[in-house]
Design an enzyme around this catalytic site. Structure first.
Site, PDB file in Angstrom:
ATOM      1  CG  HIS A  82      33.351  50.628  -2.726  1.00 26.94           C
ATOM      2  ND1 HIS A  82      33.254  51.883  -3.270  1.00 26.94           N
ATOM      3  CD2 HIS A  82      34.618  50.517  -2.254  1.00 26.94           C
ATOM      4  CE1 HIS A  82      34.414  52.512  -3.128  1.00 26.94           C
ATOM      5  NE2 HIS A  82      35.254  51.709  -2.513  1.00 26.94           N
ATOM      6  CG  ASP A 161      36.160  60.480   2.834  1.00 23.62           C
ATOM      7  OD1 ASP A 161      37.093  59.941   3.459  1.00 23.62           O
ATOM      8  OD2 ASP A 161      36.040  60.405   1.604  1.00 23.62           O
ATOM      9  NE  ARG A 168      43.521  59.061   4.709  1.00 19.34           N
ATOM     10  CZ  ARG A 168      42.707  58.174   4.125  1.00 19.34           C
ATOM     11  NH1 ARG A 168      41.418  58.446   3.986  1.00 19.34           N
ATOM     12  NH2 ARG A 168      43.156  57.027   3.696  1.00 19.34           N
ATOM     13  CB  SER A 183      37.984  56.987   3.891  1.00 20.66           C
ATOM     14  OG  SER A 183      37.773  57.418   2.586  1.00 20.66           O
ATOM     15  CE  LYS A 187      34.541  57.730   0.442  1.00 24.57           C
ATOM     16  NZ  LYS A 187      35.770  58.053  -0.223  1.00 24.57           N
TER      17      LYS A 187
HETATM   18  N1  URA Z   1      39.205  55.169  -1.308  1.00 27.80           N
HETATM   19  C1  URA Z   1      38.542  55.943  -0.425  1.00 27.80           C
HETATM   20  O1  URA Z   1      37.387  56.304  -0.659  1.00 27.80           O
HETATM   21  N2  URA Z   1      39.163  56.319   0.695  1.00 27.80           N
HETATM   22  C2  URA Z   1      40.414  55.944   0.997  1.00 27.80           C
HETATM   23  O2  URA Z   1      40.929  56.313   2.033  1.00 27.80           O
HETATM   24  C3  URA Z   1      41.105  55.151   0.076  1.00 27.80           C
HETATM   25  C4  URA Z   1      40.467  54.757  -1.064  1.00 27.80           C
END
Ligand code: URA
Length: 433
Positions: A82, A161, A168, A183, A187
């Protein structure tokens, strides 16, 4: 339990209990707590921070708010990577085939681009016919057959999320380390792989502007991964200038192909070999980092890495004639050479600005619903440390838009030229495991 008490606890700097975090996530996802109360809690978290245990509990509750992908039908160690996002970041398109050609299994879910950062799915879709929405069964059988697949999100992953991120975004609470780490990791954990390599970008074109901030985020995410018993490692990599030379969708696909054939830019090639070697360690295919580097290099040299890319494109419905002959890719109507009006060493190429210019030329989205022009973008002719004479080309811009005059004037300012040669740069600053 009452939401107001949870908000006040965090406001006063207390550690939230597992029950409190679970109450807030579960009831928020169920629509039983209003946005205004969650906004207040997010702001309190931003100012007060969270302990490791709070972060683990938050990630766990977010992870279990939706589906968790079961990849157990894929044989072997499933590796994932990632990137926290940058400009010109086509790493997944190179790394995927590279590690898959060595026998690793990459079952990856990627995202789209927004703002100055590009997204792997958009880059893939610049290859005519390429499908990114495939069923979970086909996703699994493709990885079993050819060793890799990169798709859009399947299933209903981490709804907590989705709701929290949208909130946010409009309440000034994106820049909170516990919220970013939970977050991203919720994922990644929901995507079901056995190991995770996190590429945390640092610099002007990245979320994390300094090495210290990047390192703190990387360490937090690695500790979350370990808590969930996944082999999680992180690399801190440079995003002060764009990665490689190409920025823009089909331009980046062509650069990824050239890199897989051994003709890629130095920084991109080095990043992919080093990140790939870590992934081969995680996949238990190699016993040492150096062995991994050698194996990956050999796959570029013997053509197997590129062959894997062709298999991947074919498996996902893409027209491989474009990959075999990249001159077939659609070209932008305008191709404009930008020249330097000064001599000296390039000391800075502002990645954020280059990303924003590429977006304005048509390569990216300002809003989620914007359409992308796959042929638009920028190709750098120089990198930081190169010498230019006045009149030498700094970059080329590619667009189908008519109103590019302003960008031509401004883009030169993204290149800082000085008499003094800058220090040699590193693409990977640090590895955290
Ligand atoms: N990428 C994400 O998936 N979440 C965040 O909070 C910031 C960047």
């Amino acid at each position: 339990m009452r939401m107001i008490d949870i908000i006040e606890h965090k406001r006063d700097g207390k550690i939230l209990t597992n029950e409190e975090i679970n109450f807030f996530i579960t009831n928020y996802v169920d629509g039983k707590i209003p946005d205004y109360q969650v906004s207040a809690l997010l702001m309190a978290i931003l100012f007060r921070g969270m302990s490791d245990e709070e972060i683990f509990n938050l990630t766990n509750d977010m992870l279990h708010s939706g589906d968790i992908i079961d990849l157990s039908k894929i044989k072997g160690v499933k590796v994932d990577k990632h990137s926290t996002g940058g400009v010109g970041d086509k790493t997944s398109l190179v790394l995927g085939p590279l590690v898959a050609s060595c026998g690793a299994k990459l079952a990856k879910m990627s995202g789209r681009g927004l703002g100055h950062t590009g997204g792997t799915l958009d880059k893939m879709e610049s290859i005519p016919g390429m499908q990114i929405n495939i069923s979970e069964d086909n996703f699994i059988s493709q990885v079993n057959k050819i060793g890799m697949a990169i798709v859009g999100q399947t299933g209903h992953l981490v709804p907590a999320d989705k709701k929290l991120y949208a909130l946010r975004d409009v309440t000034g609470t994106v820049d909170s380390l516990p919220l970013i780490a939970s977050s991203i990791m919720s994922k990644k954990l929901a995507s079901g792989s056995d190991s995770i390599l996190l590429d945390v970008k640092v610099g002007s074109g990245a979320f994390m502007k300094t090495l210290e901030m990047g390192e703190e985020l990387a360490k937090t995410m690695v500790s979350i991964g370990k808590y969930f018993k996944k082999d999680t490692r992180a690399i801190l990599t440079d995003m002060d200038e764009p990665l490689g030379l190409a920025v823009g969708n089909n331009l980046e696909v062509i650069e990824a192909i050239n890199t897989l054939k051994g003709n890629g830019p130095k920084d991109l090639t080095e990043l992919c070999i080093k990140a790939g070697a870590i992934m081969l360690l995680q996949a238990k295919i190699c016993a040492s980092f150096e062995e991994g580097e050698k194996l990956l290099q050999s796959k570029i040299e013997n053509g197997e890495a590129f062959k894997k890319f062709v298999e991947f494109v074919e498996a996902q419905g893409g027209d491989i004639t474009y990959v075999l002959n990249t001159s077939k890719f659609e070209k932008a109507k305008y191709e404009i050479s930008i020249k330097s009006n000064k001599s000296g060493y390039i000391t800075k190429i502002d990645a954020l600005e280059i990303g924003e210019f590429a977006m304005k030329l048509g390569a990216g989205r300002e809003k989620i619903e914007d359409k992308i022009d796959y042929s638009a973008g920028i190709i750098l002719s120089k990198k930081i440390g190169d010498f230019v004479n006045s009149g030498d080309e700094l970059c080329k811009i590619y667009t189908n838009k008519e109103n590019y005059e302003e960008i031509i004037k401004e883009i030169k300012n993204s290149f800082i030229i000085s008499e003094n040669k800058p220090e040699n740069r590193k693409i990977i600053y640090k590895v955290i495991s």
